[in-house]
Scaffold this motif. Structure first.
Motif, short mmCIF file in Angstrom:
data_model
loop_
_atom_site.label_atom_id
_atom_site.label_comp_id
_atom_site.label_asym_id
_atom_site.label_seq_id
_atom_site.Cartn_x
_atom_site.Cartn_y
_atom_site.Cartn_z
N THR A 131 -5.21 -8.61 16.52
CA THR A 131 -4.86 -8.61 15.09
C THR A 131 -3.71 -9.57 14.81
OG1 THR A 131 -3.43 -6.67 15.37
CG2 THR A 131 -5.71 -6.27 14.66
N ARG A 184 -2.05 -6.01 6.92
CA ARG A 184 -2.28 -4.55 6.96
C ARG A 184 -2.98 -4.15 8.25
NH1 ARG A 184 -3.76 -5.20 1.42
NH2 ARG A 184 -5.94 -5.09 2.05
N ALA A 185 -3.96 -4.93 8.69
CA ALA A 185 -4.68 -4.62 9.93
C ALA A 185 -3.74 -4.69 11.13
CB ALA A 185 -5.85 -5.58 10.11
N ALA A 218 -0.47 -4.25 11.08
CA ALA A 218 0.46 -3.12 11.00
C ALA A 218 -0.20 -1.83 11.49
CB ALA A 218 0.96 -2.95 9.56
N ARG A 219 -1.48 -1.62 11.16
CA ARG A 219 -2.19 -0.43 11.64
C ARG A 219 -2.33 -0.47 13.16
NH1 ARG A 219 -5.42 -1.33 7.06
NH2 ARG A 219 -6.95 -2.41 8.35
N ALA A 220 -2.65 -1.63 13.71
CA ALA A 220 -2.81 -1.76 15.16
C ALA A 220 -1.49 -1.54 15.89
CB ALA A 220 -3.39 -3.13 15.51
N HIS A 233 1.11 0.15 14.75
CA HIS A 233 1.47 1.56 14.59
C HIS A 233 0.72 2.43 15.59
CE1 HIS A 233 1.55 5.42 12.15
NE2 HIS A 233 2.80 5.18 12.44
N ALA A 234 -0.57 2.20 15.76
CA ALA A 234 -1.38 2.95 16.73
C ALA A 234 -0.88 2.70 18.15
CB ALA A 234 -2.85 2.57 16.59
N ARG A 293 5.90 -2.85 7.63
CA ARG A 293 4.74 -2.15 7.05
C ARG A 293 4.24 -1.01 7.93
NH1 ARG A 293 4.76 -7.12 5.12
NH2 ARG A 293 3.99 -7.53 3.03
N LEU A 294 4.90 -0.71 9.05
CA LEU A 294 4.43 0.33 9.95
C LEU A 294 4.38 1.67 9.25
CD1 LEU A 294 6.13 -0.48 13.33
CD2 LEU A 294 3.87 -1.10 12.54
N GLY A 295 3.25 2.33 9.35
CA GLY A 295 3.08 3.64 8.76
C GLY A 295 2.75 3.64 7.28
N SER A 318 0.49 2.89 4.04
CA SER A 318 -0.97 2.76 3.79
C SER A 318 -1.22 2.06 2.47
CB SER A 318 -1.62 4.11 3.74
OG SER A 318 -1.51 4.74 5.00
#
Length: 101
Positions: free
Chosen positions: A43, A60-61, A63-65, A67-68, A97-99, A101
């Protein structure tokens, strides 16, 4: 009720040696962490190559990766993410942007 993973392997196994099941669990944890790290790399590479119109979606993608990945690290007992941030060269734009949505 919430469960917390062990802080380190010594406290988890006590004085006894880890069983075959313990080794299997540790192997799965390591594999899962590796897959999450690969997702972060993918990402972040996509974010770096993104054109302006798709940058927000890629941000956003990423940040989601990340965060996971951080959650998976914490489940493995790794609480400090500073080294991972440096190793993966995670941009500040992703970190803020972590966490979210």
């Amino acid at each position: 009720m919430s469960l917390r993973p062990p802080q380190n392997l010594t406290s988890h196994f006590g004085d006894s040696a880890p069983s075959a099941l313990d080794y299997e669990i540790m192997g799965e944890m390591a594999a899962s962490l590796g897959r999450a790290g690969e997702k972060v790399e993918q990402t972040l590479a996509q974010l770096a190559a993104a054109a302006i119109p798709e940058r927000d979606m890629r941000l956003r993608a990423a940040a989601r990766a990340v965060h996971a990945y951080f959650i998976q690290r914490e489940l493995c007992g790794l609480r400090n993410h500073d080294a991972a941030i440096l190793d993966y060269n995670i941009p500040r734009a992703v970190l803020i942007r972590l966490g979210a949505s």
